[in-house]
Scaffold this active site. Sequence first.
Site, short mmCIF file in Angstrom:
data_model
loop_
_atom_site.label_atom_id
_atom_site.label_comp_id
_atom_site.label_asym_id
_atom_site.label_seq_id
_atom_site.Cartn_x
_atom_site.Cartn_y
_atom_site.Cartn_z
N GLY A 73 -10.47 15.54 84.70
CA GLY A 73 -9.45 16.16 85.54
C GLY A 73 -9.12 17.58 85.11
N THR A 74 -9.08 17.81 83.81
CA THR A 74 -8.72 19.14 83.31
C THR A 74 -9.74 20.17 83.78
OG1 THR A 74 -7.69 18.14 81.37
CG2 THR A 74 -8.28 20.48 81.20
N ASN A 152 2.34 12.14 86.42
CA ASN A 152 1.84 11.24 85.38
C ASN A 152 2.96 10.59 84.57
OD1 ASN A 152 1.65 14.20 84.89
ND2 ASN A 152 1.61 13.56 82.77
N GLN A 180 -3.73 10.95 88.85
CA GLN A 180 -2.98 9.69 88.67
C GLN A 180 -2.95 8.83 89.93
OE1 GLN A 180 -1.84 8.30 85.99
NE2 GLN A 180 -2.01 9.99 84.53
N SER A 200 -10.21 12.03 87.92
CA SER A 200 -10.74 11.74 86.58
C SER A 200 -11.01 10.24 86.45
CB SER A 200 -9.70 12.18 85.55
OG SER A 200 -10.15 11.88 84.26
N CYS A 326 -0.33 13.15 76.38
CA CYS A 326 -0.77 14.44 75.85
C CYS A 326 0.35 15.05 75.00
CB CYS A 326 -1.11 15.39 76.98
SG CYS A 326 -2.01 14.62 78.30
N1 PLP Z 1 -3.75 15.65 85.49
C1 PLP Z 1 -2.95 14.60 85.29
C2 PLP Z 1 -1.83 14.34 86.25
C3 PLP Z 1 -3.14 13.75 84.20
O1 PLP Z 1 -2.32 12.72 84.02
C4 PLP Z 1 -4.21 14.02 83.32
C5 PLP Z 1 -4.43 13.19 82.11
O2 PLP Z 1 -3.51 12.80 81.42
C6 PLP Z 1 -5.04 15.12 83.57
C7 PLP Z 1 -4.77 15.91 84.67
C8 PLP Z 1 -6.18 15.45 82.68
O3 PLP Z 1 -7.32 14.66 83.01
P1 PLP Z 1 -8.51 14.51 81.96
O4 PLP Z 1 -8.00 13.72 80.82
O5 PLP Z 1 -9.59 13.80 82.69
O6 PLP Z 1 -8.94 15.88 81.59
#
Ligand code: PLP
Length: 382
Positions: A73-74, A152, A180, A200, A326
């Site tokens: 996702g990032t 999240n 999410q 993700s 995180c």
């Molecule tokens: N966006 C949201 C809302 C998330 O909850 C997360 C992960 O905690 C991410 C992005 C990041 O995704 P990834 O861990 O696949 O990089």
Amino acid sequence: MTEEFLYFDNNATTAPAPEVRAAMTDALTHLYGNPSSGHRLGQRSAFAVAQARRQLARCINALPAELIFTSGGTEASNLAIFGLTQAQPQKRHLITSSVEHDAVNQPLQQLQTQGYEVTRLAVNGDGAFDLSQLQAALRPDSLLVSLMLANNETGILLPVAEAARLCREMGVLIHTDAVQAIGKIPVDVQELGVDLLSLSAHKFHGPKGCGALYVRAGVILHSQMLGANQERGLRAGTENVPGIVGLGMAVELVSAHLPAAQNRMTQLGQRLESALIQLVSDGRIIGRQVPRLPNTCLLQLPRTATEELLIALSEHGVCVSTGSACHSGALTPSGVLQAMGLDDPDYGGALRISWSRYTTMEEVDRLLQILPVAMNKIQSPV
Ligand code: PLP
């Protein structure tokens, strides 16, 4: 030896589904050819990647050619934001909400240091913002609105489809971080009307390190990874074939089970939350009255050191989180609660309990038995 956990931290990550593990093991064993190789072994891998792309396209109602596989996702959100701003450097105004994940926040903050103007829409105590705020913020030089579909920490849903309609009227593009949402509520890019969407696999019982960005046909992005021509030149690097196969299987399962899974998670949530309200009479469930994911409960506890509670629960094998995973470990107040104006000093913090379609009612009941024991154990007012 296997350890027994009572796992209530599914917004941090989920356990890979058995079918995902089997598909990935098979891919690791048999699909080791490079999808770019012209021989049959390579072409088998290319076929598996194409199949996963079709599975994902079906799940979110996109075209296979509109999907770029990423490392999660990032990376998907970084590609959306940096890729678009580099492709259209003349428009220098961006809009977002004040409750976004750092995967969106940090790229936007970096762009601010480069002279971009970023409008952050404020939210109220229910995590909602007024669409008239967005309407007022949209300008001729606005390039992109980035709004998460589901938060999240709280699970609160943001009005992305309504925002997308306003954006379309103004000719502004819209990205949503749907990380999410997938696997918990229906996600259809046509119904949402978004131009870009991040997801993700590890949040819906797929593998970690694999995600995707949906890019509506016609939207031009600049690649953030330079190299060979994989993913239509938008994401160079040999494809993570086992991860992509696992993502494909995970979305196939989402497509097959979503309505039933949603119902199940809702029932678990009703049982959990009605019991929590009895158990912690002065606690508050954030966003209880507003549309939320069916798997998330953010419980704010008065005068409770939630980091200590997390450890006490962990000693009983219970896995929960204090706000976003995180940020756990960092004893800073949650940015999301701050943005919602709910960071008053009487409340030590919040416990995020997040379940999945595999969670059982018996597990919810065990959590409800352990929680008061752990709370008594800490007895440490903040
Ligand atoms: N966006 C949201 C809302 C998330 O909850 C997360 C992960 O905690 C991410 C992005 C990041 O995704 P990834 O861990 O696949 O990089």
